[in-house]
Design a protein around this motif. Structure first.
Motif, PDB file in Angstrom:
ATOM      1  N   GLN A  26       0.837  -1.204   0.000  1.00 15.27           N
ATOM      2  CA  GLN A  26       0.000   0.000   0.000  1.00 15.27           C
ATOM      3  C   GLN A  26       0.868   1.248   0.000  1.00 15.27           C
ATOM      4  O   GLN A  26       0.652   2.174  -0.782  1.00 15.27           O
ATOM      5  CB  GLN A  26      -0.905   0.020   1.234  1.00 15.27           C
ATOM      6  CG  GLN A  26      -2.332  -0.426   0.996  1.00 15.27           C
ATOM      7  CD  GLN A  26      -3.180  -0.259   2.234  1.00 15.27           C
ATOM      8  OE1 GLN A  26      -2.749  -0.596   3.337  1.00 15.27           O
ATOM      9  NE2 GLN A  26      -4.373   0.253   2.070  1.00 15.27           N
ATOM     10  N   LEU A  27       1.849   1.287   0.892  1.00 14.95           N
ATOM     11  CA  LEU A  27       2.723   2.450   1.012  1.00 14.95           C
ATOM     12  C   LEU A  27       3.531   2.666  -0.267  1.00 14.95           C
ATOM     13  O   LEU A  27       3.749   3.803  -0.689  1.00 14.95           O
ATOM     14  CB  LEU A  27       3.657   2.279   2.216  1.00 14.95           C
ATOM     15  CG  LEU A  27       2.966   2.311   3.590  1.00 14.95           C
ATOM     16  CD1 LEU A  27       3.966   1.979   4.697  1.00 14.95           C
ATOM     17  CD2 LEU A  27       2.330   3.673   3.835  1.00 14.95           C
ATOM     18  N   GLU A  28       3.968   1.567  -0.890  1.00 13.99           N
ATOM     19  CA  GLU A  28       4.706   1.678  -2.152  1.00 13.99           C
ATOM     20  C   GLU A  28       3.824   2.292  -3.237  1.00 13.99           C
ATOM     21  O   GLU A  28       4.263   3.168  -3.995  1.00 13.99           O
ATOM     22  CB  GLU A  28       5.195   0.298  -2.602  1.00 13.99           C
ATOM     23  CG  GLU A  28       6.364  -0.247  -1.807  1.00 13.99           C
ATOM     24  CD  GLU A  28       6.778  -1.627  -2.284  1.00 13.99           C
ATOM     25  OE1 GLU A  28       6.188  -2.121  -3.278  1.00 13.99           O
ATOM     26  OE2 GLU A  28       7.680  -2.220  -1.668  1.00 13.99           O
ATOM     27  N   ALA A  29       2.569   1.821  -3.317  1.00 16.38           N
ATOM     28  CA  ALA A  29       1.642   2.334  -4.332  1.00 16.38           C
ATOM     29  C   ALA A  29       1.327   3.805  -4.087  1.00 16.38           C
ATOM     30  O   ALA A  29       1.314   4.623  -5.017  1.00 16.38           O
ATOM     31  CB  ALA A  29       0.357   1.507  -4.334  1.00 16.38           C
ATOM     32  N   ILE A  30       1.071   4.160  -2.833  1.00 17.31           N
ATOM     33  CA  ILE A  30       0.755   5.555  -2.489  1.00 17.31           C
ATOM     34  C   ILE A  30       1.922   6.468  -2.845  1.00 17.31           C
ATOM     35  O   ILE A  30       1.730   7.548  -3.420  1.00 17.31           O
ATOM     36  CB  ILE A  30       0.404   5.658  -0.990  1.00 17.31           C
ATOM     37  CG1 ILE A  30      -0.931   4.966  -0.711  1.00 17.31           C
ATOM     38  CG2 ILE A  30       0.353   7.119  -0.543  1.00 17.31           C
ATOM     39  CD1 ILE A  30      -1.194   4.701   0.772  1.00 17.31           C
ATOM     40  N   HIS A  31       3.151   6.055  -2.512  1.00 15.62           N
ATOM     41  CA  HIS A  31       4.343   6.862  -2.811  1.00 15.62           C
ATOM     42  C   HIS A  31       4.508   7.061  -4.314  1.00 15.62           C
ATOM     43  O   HIS A  31       4.782   8.176  -4.783  1.00 15.62           O
ATOM     44  CB  HIS A  31       5.580   6.188  -2.230  1.00 15.62           C
ATOM     45  CG  HIS A  31       6.866   6.908  -2.534  1.00 15.62           C
ATOM     46  ND1 HIS A  31       7.193   8.131  -1.987  1.00 15.62           N
ATOM     47  CD2 HIS A  31       7.899   6.576  -3.361  1.00 15.62           C
ATOM     48  CE1 HIS A  31       8.362   8.524  -2.447  1.00 15.62           C
ATOM     49  NE2 HIS A  31       8.817   7.602  -3.287  1.00 15.62           N
ATOM     50  N   ALA A  32       4.322   5.978  -5.078  1.00 18.30           N
ATOM     51  CA  ALA A  32       4.480   6.058  -6.535  1.00 18.30           C
ATOM     52  C   ALA A  32       3.429   6.983  -7.156  1.00 18.30           C
ATOM     53  O   ALA A  32       3.730   7.774  -8.053  1.00 18.30           O
ATOM     54  CB  ALA A  32       4.388   4.668  -7.147  1.00 18.30           C
ATOM     55  N   ILE A  33       2.194   6.895  -6.669  1.00 18.36           N
ATOM     56  CA  ILE A  33       1.115   7.735  -7.196  1.00 18.36           C
ATOM     57  C   ILE A  33       1.388   9.210  -6.908  1.00 18.36           C
ATOM     58  O   ILE A  33       1.205  10.076  -7.765  1.00 18.36           O
ATOM     59  CB  ILE A  33      -0.235   7.304  -6.595  1.00 18.36           C
ATOM     60  CG1 ILE A  33      -0.653   5.941  -7.162  1.00 18.36           C
ATOM     61  CG2 ILE A  33      -1.328   8.336  -6.869  1.00 18.36           C
ATOM     62  CD1 ILE A  33      -1.760   5.270  -6.392  1.00 18.36           C
ATOM     63  N   LYS A  34       1.844   9.506  -5.700  1.00 24.38           N
ATOM     64  CA  LYS A  34       2.151  10.890  -5.349  1.00 24.38           C
ATOM     65  C   LYS A  34       3.278  11.449  -6.225  1.00 24.38           C
ATOM     66  O   LYS A  34       3.236  12.605  -6.646  1.00 24.38           O
ATOM     67  CB  LYS A  34       2.525  10.994  -3.871  1.00 24.38           C
ATOM     68  CG  LYS A  34       1.344  10.823  -2.925  1.00 24.38           C
ATOM     69  CD  LYS A  34       1.802  10.919  -1.481  1.00 24.38           C
ATOM     70  CE  LYS A  34       0.632  10.775  -0.530  1.00 24.38           C
ATOM     71  NZ  LYS A  34       1.082  10.816   0.885  1.00 24.38           N
ATOM     72  N   GLN A  35       4.282  10.624  -6.483  1.00 25.20           N
ATOM     73  CA  GLN A  35       5.361  11.057  -7.380  1.00 25.20           C
ATOM     74  C   GLN A  35       4.822  11.397  -8.768  1.00 25.20           C
ATOM     75  O   GLN A  35       5.210  12.400  -9.370  1.00 25.20           O
ATOM     76  CB  GLN A  35       6.430   9.965  -7.485  1.00 25.20           C
ATOM     77  CG  GLN A  35       7.372   9.898  -6.302  1.00 25.20           C
ATOM     78  CD  GLN A  35       8.526   8.945  -6.565  1.00 25.20           C
ATOM     79  OE1 GLN A  35       8.354   7.849  -7.118  1.00 25.20           O
ATOM     80  NE2 GLN A  35       9.720   9.350  -6.178  1.00 25.20           N
ATOM     81  N   ASP A  36       3.918  10.554  -9.253  1.00 22.71           N
ATOM     82  CA  ASP A  36       3.303  10.803 -10.555  1.00 22.71           C
ATOM     83  C   ASP A  36       2.497  12.094 -10.542  1.00 22.71           C
ATOM     84  O   ASP A  36       2.551  12.888 -11.486  1.00 22.71           O
ATOM     85  CB  ASP A  36       2.385   9.643 -10.948  1.00 22.71           C
ATOM     86  CG  ASP A  36       3.148   8.430 -11.438  1.00 22.71           C
ATOM     87  OD1 ASP A  36       4.372   8.527 -11.590  1.00 22.71           O
ATOM     88  OD2 ASP A  36       2.518   7.384 -11.655  1.00 22.71           O
ATOM     89  N   MET A  37       1.727  12.308  -9.489  1.00 29.86           N
ATOM     90  CA  MET A  37       0.872  13.492  -9.409  1.00 29.86           C
ATOM     91  C   MET A  37       1.687  14.772  -9.305  1.00 29.86           C
ATOM     92  O   MET A  37       1.265  15.827  -9.799  1.00 29.86           O
ATOM     93  CB  MET A  37      -0.081  13.375  -8.216  1.00 29.86           C
ATOM     94  CG  MET A  37      -1.139  12.283  -8.365  1.00 29.86           C
ATOM     95  SD  MET A  37      -2.236  12.133  -6.925  1.00 29.86           S
ATOM     96  CE  MET A  37      -3.188  13.663  -7.062  1.00 29.86           C
ATOM     97  N   GLU A  38       2.859  14.698  -8.689  1.00 25.99           N
ATOM     98  CA  GLU A  38       3.700  15.882  -8.534  1.00 25.99           C
ATOM     99  C   GLU A  38       4.532  16.167  -9.776  1.00 25.99           C
ATOM    100  O   GLU A  38       5.183  17.205  -9.862  1.00 25.99           O
ATOM    101  CB  GLU A  38       4.598  15.706  -7.310  1.00 25.99           C
ATOM    102  CG  GLU A  38       3.814  15.730  -5.998  1.00 25.99           C
ATOM    103  CD  GLU A  38       4.642  15.346  -4.776  1.00 25.99           C
ATOM    104  OE1 GLU A  38       5.889  15.348  -4.899  1.00 25.99           O
ATOM    105  OE2 GLU A  38       4.062  15.066  -3.720  1.00 25.99           O
ATOM    106  N   SER A  39       4.478  15.256 -10.748  1.00 27.33           N
ATOM    107  CA  SER A  39       5.181  15.459 -12.020  1.00 27.33           C
ATOM    108  C   SER A  39       4.301  16.234 -12.993  1.00 27.33           C
ATOM    109  O   SER A  39       3.076  16.223 -12.898  1.00 27.33           O
ATOM    110  CB  SER A  39       5.547  14.104 -12.632  1.00 27.33           C
ATOM    111  OG  SER A  39       5.972  14.242 -13.965  1.00 27.33           O
TER     112      SER A  39
END
Length: 214
Positions: A65-78
């Motif tokens: 879950q934490l891995e997915a959340i971190h990856a999504i946030k990185q995408d959103m901040e791009s």
């Protein structure tokens, strides 16, 4: 399906399917080429509200879950439009992953649309999101066959005016008369259950929009 022994009809069927597959592949190549060239909205880093919101989660997150959340946030901040797929078994916690992405978008003043294949699932998400967002000034609503025509029209007007932050619904959200003031995130639950015509509409929506499929 075909008949045994009828080689000519089977060959024609295969040729027809191959043309369709080639056509879909070409459309996907063009779509992703356009997405690479376009700039989307770059969300800012997590705010203190985000940290407080996530700390209020009543369960312990799994490692995945934490891995997915971190990856999504990185995408959103791009600046590149996100197009991420999260896969997980029932009970994995995909809904909480989507909720945190939606919160990040809402805190940035962007609207969120959550598309579900069934009315029951849309209502379940509406209850889950409403419960998690209860302590925050985020307006959430849903469109489905449970709504009367007048209620649906009122919700659509509020979406266009920016008075609804998160809207949850079935394929009714893909109607031409549904407009948003500032849509920033599209979440698609069980995308594989939508038909061809719905997916065509989704492809047109995705050009410069952050998309998260579950």
């Amino acid at each position: 399906l075909d008949f045994l022994g009828k080689k000519s009809s089977w060959a024609k069927t295969r040729a027809r399917v191959k043309r369709l597959v080639d056509s879909i592949a070409q459309e996907l190549i063009e779509l992703y080429a356009q997405r690479l060239e376009q700039k989307g909205f770059a969300f800012g880093p997590d705010s203190s509200f985000q940290h407080d919101f996530e700390a209020a989660f009543p369960f312990t997150e799994t490692e995945h879950q934490l891995e997915a959340i971190h990856a999504i946030k990185q995408d959103m901040e791009s600046e590149k439009p996100m197009d991420r797929l999260v896969c997980g078994d029932v009970g994995f916690g995909k809904t909480e992953v989507a909720i945190r992405a939606a919160f990040k978008a809402a805190m940035a003043g962007k609207q969120v649309a959550i598309l579900c294949p069934t009315t029951i699932l849309a209502f379940q998400h509406f209850r889950s999101f409403s419960k998690r967002f209860a302590d925050y000034p985020v307006k959430i609503d849903f469109i489905s066959r449970f709504r009367t025509a007048s209620e649906a029209n009122e919700i659509k007007q509020k979406l266009a005016d920016g008075k609804i932050d998160i809207v949850i619904g079935t394929h009714a959200l893909l109607s031409d008369d549904v407009r948003y003031k500032s849509l920033g995130l599209l979440i698609i639950d069980e995308e594989q259950r939508f038909g061809v015509s719905h997916k065509e509409k989704l492809k047109r929506m995705k050009h410069n929009l952050d998309c998260l499929a579950l």
